[in-house]
Write a protein that holds these residues in place. Structure first.
Motif, PDB file in Angstrom:
ATOM      1  N   ASP A  24       0.806  -1.208   0.000  1.00  0.00           N
ATOM      2  CA  ASP A  24       0.000   0.000   0.000  1.00  0.00           C
ATOM      3  C   ASP A  24       0.846   1.268   0.000  1.00  0.00           C
ATOM      4  O   ASP A  24       1.959   1.293   0.518  1.00  0.00           O
ATOM      5  CB  ASP A  24      -0.988   0.006   1.168  1.00  0.00           C
ATOM      6  CG  ASP A  24      -0.298  -0.226   2.488  1.00  0.00           C
ATOM      7  OD1 ASP A  24       0.150  -1.370   2.725  1.00  0.00           O
ATOM      8  OD2 ASP A  24      -0.148   0.726   3.265  1.00  0.00           O
ATOM      9  N   VAL A  25       0.307   2.297  -0.598  1.00  0.00           N
ATOM     10  CA  VAL A  25       0.952   3.609  -0.627  1.00  0.00           C
ATOM     11  C   VAL A  25      -0.062   4.663  -0.198  1.00  0.00           C
ATOM     12  O   VAL A  25      -1.264   4.483  -0.381  1.00  0.00           O
ATOM     13  CB  VAL A  25       1.488   3.973  -2.037  1.00  0.00           C
ATOM     14  CG1 VAL A  25       2.702   3.125  -2.394  1.00  0.00           C
ATOM     15  CG2 VAL A  25       0.412   3.827  -3.107  1.00  0.00           C
ATOM     16  N   SER A  26       0.453   5.724   0.417  1.00  0.00           N
ATOM     17  CA  SER A  26      -0.417   6.821   0.848  1.00  0.00           C
ATOM     18  C   SER A  26       0.069   8.092   0.195  1.00  0.00           C
ATOM     19  O   SER A  26       1.218   8.477   0.359  1.00  0.00           O
ATOM     20  CB  SER A  26      -0.354   6.972   2.364  1.00  0.00           C
ATOM     21  OG  SER A  26      -0.736   5.753   2.964  1.00  0.00           O
ATOM     22  N   LEU A  27      -0.824   8.737  -0.533  1.00  0.00           N
ATOM     23  CA  LEU A  27      -0.429   9.914  -1.300  1.00  0.00           C
ATOM     24  C   LEU A  27      -1.108  11.169  -0.791  1.00  0.00           C
ATOM     25  O   LEU A  27      -2.072  11.108  -0.027  1.00  0.00           O
ATOM     26  CB  LEU A  27      -0.779   9.702  -2.779  1.00  0.00           C
ATOM     27  CG  LEU A  27      -0.136   8.478  -3.437  1.00  0.00           C
ATOM     28  CD1 LEU A  27      -0.596   8.354  -4.884  1.00  0.00           C
ATOM     29  CD2 LEU A  27       1.381   8.573  -3.389  1.00  0.00           C
ATOM     30  N   GLY A  28      -0.606  12.302  -1.243  1.00  0.00           N
ATOM     31  CA  GLY A  28      -1.203  13.589  -0.905  1.00  0.00           C
ATOM     32  C   GLY A  28      -0.588  14.175   0.351  1.00  0.00           C
ATOM     33  O   GLY A  28       0.115  13.491   1.093  1.00  0.00           O
ATOM     34  N   ASP A  46      -4.837   9.912   0.530  1.00  0.00           N
ATOM     35  CA  ASP A  46      -5.226   9.186  -0.686  1.00  0.00           C
ATOM     36  C   ASP A  46      -4.534   7.836  -0.663  1.00  0.00           C
ATOM     37  O   ASP A  46      -3.379   7.707  -1.065  1.00  0.00           O
ATOM     38  CB  ASP A  46      -4.783   9.947  -1.944  1.00  0.00           C
ATOM     39  CG  ASP A  46      -5.405  11.331  -2.042  1.00  0.00           C
ATOM     40  OD1 ASP A  46      -6.396  11.575  -1.333  1.00  0.00           O
ATOM     41  OD2 ASP A  46      -4.887  12.157  -2.800  1.00  0.00           O
ATOM     42  N   THR A  47      -5.257   6.829  -0.200  1.00  0.00           N
ATOM     43  CA  THR A  47      -4.616   5.524  -0.101  1.00  0.00           C
ATOM     44  C   THR A  47      -4.773   4.756  -1.399  1.00  0.00           C
ATOM     45  O   THR A  47      -5.746   4.903  -2.127  1.00  0.00           O
ATOM     46  CB  THR A  47      -5.216   4.711   1.050  1.00  0.00           C
ATOM     47  OG1 THR A  47      -6.633   4.676   0.864  1.00  0.00           O
ATOM     48  CG2 THR A  47      -4.916   5.370   2.382  1.00  0.00           C
ATOM     49  N   VAL A  61       7.160   2.642   1.625  1.00  0.00           N
ATOM     50  CA  VAL A  61       6.552   1.314   1.513  1.00  0.00           C
ATOM     51  C   VAL A  61       7.031   0.467   2.682  1.00  0.00           C
ATOM     52  O   VAL A  61       8.121   0.683   3.209  1.00  0.00           O
ATOM     53  CB  VAL A  61       6.922   0.612   0.176  1.00  0.00           C
ATOM     54  CG1 VAL A  61       6.217   1.271  -0.990  1.00  0.00           C
ATOM     55  CG2 VAL A  61       8.431   0.590  -0.050  1.00  0.00           C
ATOM     56  N   SER A  62       6.198  -0.468   3.092  1.00  0.00           N
ATOM     57  CA  SER A  62       6.552  -1.370   4.185  1.00  0.00           C
ATOM     58  C   SER A  62       6.451  -2.796   3.682  1.00  0.00           C
ATOM     59  O   SER A  62       5.392  -3.208   3.216  1.00  0.00           O
ATOM     60  CB  SER A  62       5.593  -1.175   5.359  1.00  0.00           C
ATOM     61  OG  SER A  62       5.647   0.167   5.771  1.00  0.00           O
ATOM     62  N   LEU A  81       9.833   4.206  -2.443  1.00  0.00           N
ATOM     63  CA  LEU A  81       9.917   4.161  -3.895  1.00  0.00           C
ATOM     64  C   LEU A  81      10.999   5.168  -4.276  1.00  0.00           C
ATOM     65  O   LEU A  81      11.028   6.277  -3.726  1.00  0.00           O
ATOM     66  CB  LEU A  81       8.568   4.551  -4.504  1.00  0.00           C
ATOM     67  CG  LEU A  81       7.440   3.550  -4.207  1.00  0.00           C
ATOM     68  CD1 LEU A  81       6.092   4.108  -4.664  1.00  0.00           C
ATOM     69  CD2 LEU A  81       7.721   2.218  -4.898  1.00  0.00           C
ATOM     70  N   ARG A  82      11.880   4.790  -5.175  1.00  0.00           N
ATOM     71  CA  ARG A  82      13.020   5.695  -5.441  1.00  0.00           C
ATOM     72  C   ARG A  82      12.548   7.055  -5.943  1.00  0.00           C
ATOM     73  O   ARG A  82      11.672   7.137  -6.812  1.00  0.00           O
ATOM     74  CB  ARG A  82      14.006   5.051  -6.426  1.00  0.00           C
ATOM     75  CG  ARG A  82      13.492   4.910  -7.832  1.00  0.00           C
ATOM     76  CD  ARG A  82      14.537   4.290  -8.777  1.00  0.00           C
ATOM     77  NE  ARG A  82      13.906   4.038 -10.061  1.00  0.00           N
ATOM     78  CZ  ARG A  82      14.328   3.179 -10.973  1.00  0.00           C
ATOM     79  NH1 ARG A  82      15.423   2.467 -10.754  1.00  0.00           N
ATOM     80  NH2 ARG A  82      13.692   3.019 -12.108  1.00  0.00           N
TER      81      ARG A  82
END
Lengths: 490, 490
Positions: free
Chosen positions: A146-150, A155-156, B147-148, B159-160
């Motif tokens: 998973d990534v979290s943006l913003g 914004d997952t 990232v985990s 992320l690079r």
């Protein structure tokens, strides 16, 4: 070769190695060095040429690798893209339950849930392989990253678990931009990400992998393919029921397995790709049918493409052919509240999907495994011409200014159209050996005869072939044509 | 064209559009459609050919996009890869402080910290553009996306943020596998990720972008490049001090700016790439020198490569040339406890880095902007031949079985070596117009004369050129050679 041999070879020559190795390496992540990057790109190029460029209305697209949550909830990945995990109560090492059970020779069905895994573990008294600790209750573990943006990280989303989703999400726009016809093929070559619990076996189970996938969207009532235009050879197929390999042509597969003709047609195409383009021997290739719990519930027909890879200890999956029905576009229609069905000649059709899926990294590993040969006096990588990282190497035979000048100019000429290496160090035997080991099909030697013959109005050089070590003398003026022919350039 | 026009054009034709659009789109993420993917790959191919394949000891490698934490702590990204963020106290919308200030015509230095931003905001009474709310105190915001990994998600990484790090982390192994010589070039074409606060301007500020970067590792005391072998034309350079554009040759740049010759040499190379390969007019290209707070502290010389892009409202950065000194390998030597210096002829050298960095997406946008022309009677995308998505299109002029058969066979022949489209629908004018708009340089028309002339022992077709709309009649047998010549194939 075993896995360690392969990793040592790949690392020493410049094919691939684990990421961040100066920092102690990162599990499941790999870097492609200068030769690996070339080989990987060559595989991608032949794949693209064979499956996409040769098709009518098949197109390559490129999608972002980060995706918002919604489509991956709709596709089922958020709830079902799981592995079952068991941890040791003492050392807290985690294992994939199915892999750990298999290592203990315990078989469970591929779709077994956590309770079934626990039962099998208990019944067979399976312990932690490290310290014999008791295993904690198995639990379901989602493999997406998973990534979290913003700015508020609100914004997952996820790194895409398969490139296929990029094709599904773009189908509707591409269909409307293009000819509004089915079948339509959308291919993606790119990264996919999976939080593998125990990444292993070199490039087999990675946390970041490259896939080459072609999604064919079609109307199941209207897709006729002529089985007479695809291979008529017998392919090895292992049926789900009996698990006993049999030899069948695509036409025979249709009759025996009661599967659609378009499916058997693509088995034939894949067979041709592996045996004719990649030159994998017939006996090292098979289709393994998946059924029951082994296959995803939405797949109507599912076969793994397997190659017998010595370093992986036998037949292993390098790709798959999946008839996914209308599952994907139906999911995304529901998830997005946008009807993705299309109108074909006045008929409303929810396109079905046939997926041709290939693990690029696995295929790269497989190619090295299959074509690396230890012969009596040398090690040689007998890759098919279309896959060789370097296509030609130029060697000045003697340390001589005129020879070196001739070699340089030949090198520069060839470089314009062929991937060319230049090597002036060490004995000629040593130089051939280096090129053999990295798979360079042709070496050109420039020597005194080149200079002498040039004085007579033509120059000649020796071309030495990797596979049979034969040599021939040709005119410098003919060199470009020689390789254009060999490599099938216009 | 403005940004909206460009986005509409790109979407309608199949170049690019926002990701997950059926789900309402995802900010800062884009998809490349069938034409965009072709154009992007062509840019990457010419870049690779120009900067990497033409160099001695320059190699393309490919690194994982996920990286563990340690190297990105060592590189300074974990602590310094920050933007300054301000949020509205009412609606909680966030802005990049420098962008918001710039929109309010307030200038702050590029390296301004949160306190300085706050001061400028207060002094100029800058409010939230949405609801005029008071802005909360500015804060530093790290742009890396974390990232985990692993079963307990305990392996943290990122992320690079730039492909460059892949080259730095692999330098030591590649140096030792290769010739153990400097200079050594390592190129990476791949994804980089940034949690942009307000992604905008189409492909200008993205959360997932593609970079093409070449890192040249060298001994600063021993890198002589001959400035006479690079362009002698005057380039536009905007110096940090005066900000007044001047016209200088690479040789003049060395004298005037007191920068190393190798730096000026690469300015020349980049100038040639843009003006000769990409065919960007001289007056639309400039080097913008960065100094003081504007440049990263480790850069010894830093120039942005800027192109005047109408839809972005003027000169915008599409790449950069950075002399980074020995910062990178020194950082990673410290961080990894592994001495990355090398031994060259008995001398210990910590390699310096010259970075040639290009934003692929930005260049793709720039190319569409520059080459899309609205002429009196048509819209035409006058991309250089090497960049055209489709290279040829084949049209059967009339609905006639013989003509269609001839067209089909010509199409299949050309497809083997050229990216070829086929179009049989609509008037011939309409078909030309469609190909003009997507940049196809040549259209071939098969007509009754083709059939008639074939009966006489040769077949002829019409070739129509995109740029000047001229037509010529050539023999079918000469078609392959015609395009081989045009596209510079062997």
């Amino acid at each position: 070769m075993n896995i360690d041999d392969m990793l040592a070879f790949a690392k020493a020559k410049g094919f691939f190695w684990q990421s961040a190795e100066i920092y102690g390496s990162a599990a499941g992540l790999f870097e492609y060095g200068h030769l690996g990057a070339l080989l990987k790109r060559r595989f991608e190029a032949v794949w693209l040429n064979y499956f996409v460029d040769s098709g009518e209305d098949y197109y390559l697209i490129e999608g972002a690798t980060m995706m918002p949550e919604k489509p991956l909830v709709a596709s089922g990945h958020a709830s079902r893209f799981n592995d079952i995990l068991v941890g040791c109560s003492k050392c807290h090492t985690y294992y994939r339950a199915d892999v750990l059970l298999a290592e203990n020779k315990v078989t469970v069905s591929e779709g077994a849930n956590a309770a079934e895994m626990d039962e099998a573990i208990k019944k067979n008294n399976v312990k932690c392989p490290k310290d014999k600790g008791t295993l904690l209750p198995a639990k379901s573990f989602n493999m997406m990253i998973d990534v979290s943006l913003g700015p508020e990280k609100a914004d997952t989303g996820y790194l895409r678990p398969e490139t296929a989703q990029s094709a599904y999400l773009n189908f509707f726009r591409q269909f409307n931009i293009l000819r509004k016809k089915l079948p339509l093929g959308l291919a993606v070559i790119g990264k996919a990400y999976r939080n593998e619990i125990s990444p292993r076996q070199g490039l087999y189970r990675m946390r970041e992998l490259t896939q080459a996938e072609l999604q064919l969207f079609f109307d199941p009532e209207n897709w006729k393919l002529d089985l007479n235009t695809v291979t008529k050879k017998k392919m090895t197929v292992v049926p789900y029921q009996t698990k006993e390999a049999e030899q069948l042509t695509p036409i025979e597969v249709v009759a025996k397995y009661k599967i659609p003709e378009f499916y058997a047609y693509h088995m034939g195409l894949i067979y041709q790709f592996y045996t004719e383009v990649l030159k994998i021997p017939h006996e090292k290739l098979r289709f393994l049918e998946k059924g029951g719990d082994e296959k995803a519930f939405y797949n109507k027909v599912h076969m793994d493409i397997e190659v017998d890879v010595e370093s992986w200890g036998g037949f292993k999956e390098v790709g798959g052919l999946h008839y996914r029905g209308d599952y994907d576009l139906t999911c995304h229609s529901k998830g997005s509240n946008q009807d993705l069905s299309v109108n074909i000649d006045g008929k409303k059709v929810m396109p079905n999907v046939l997926e041709l899926s290939f693990g690029v990294d696995r295929n790269v590993w497989m190619l090295l495994d299959i074509f690396y040969k230890k012969e009596q006096e040398r090690s040689v990588l007998k890759l098919p011409l279309a896959l060789a990282p370097y296509q030609v190497a130029v060697f000045p035979l003697q340390k001589d200014a005129t020879i070196e000048k001739e070699s340089e100019s030949l090198y520069k000429l060839l470089k314009k159209n062929f991937k060319t290496d230049f090597d002036s160090s060490g004995s000629i035997g040593r130089r051939y050996a280096r090129m053999d080991e990295i798979g360079t099909p042709f070496c050109i030697t420039v020597d005194y005869e080149t200079v002498d013959s040039k004085a007579k109005g033509y120059g000649s050089v020796t071309i030495r072939k990797r596979d049979d070590k034969t040599q021939e003398r040709i005119k410098v003026d003919d060199v470009v044509e020689y390789f254009s022919k060999a490599y099938g350039v216009v």
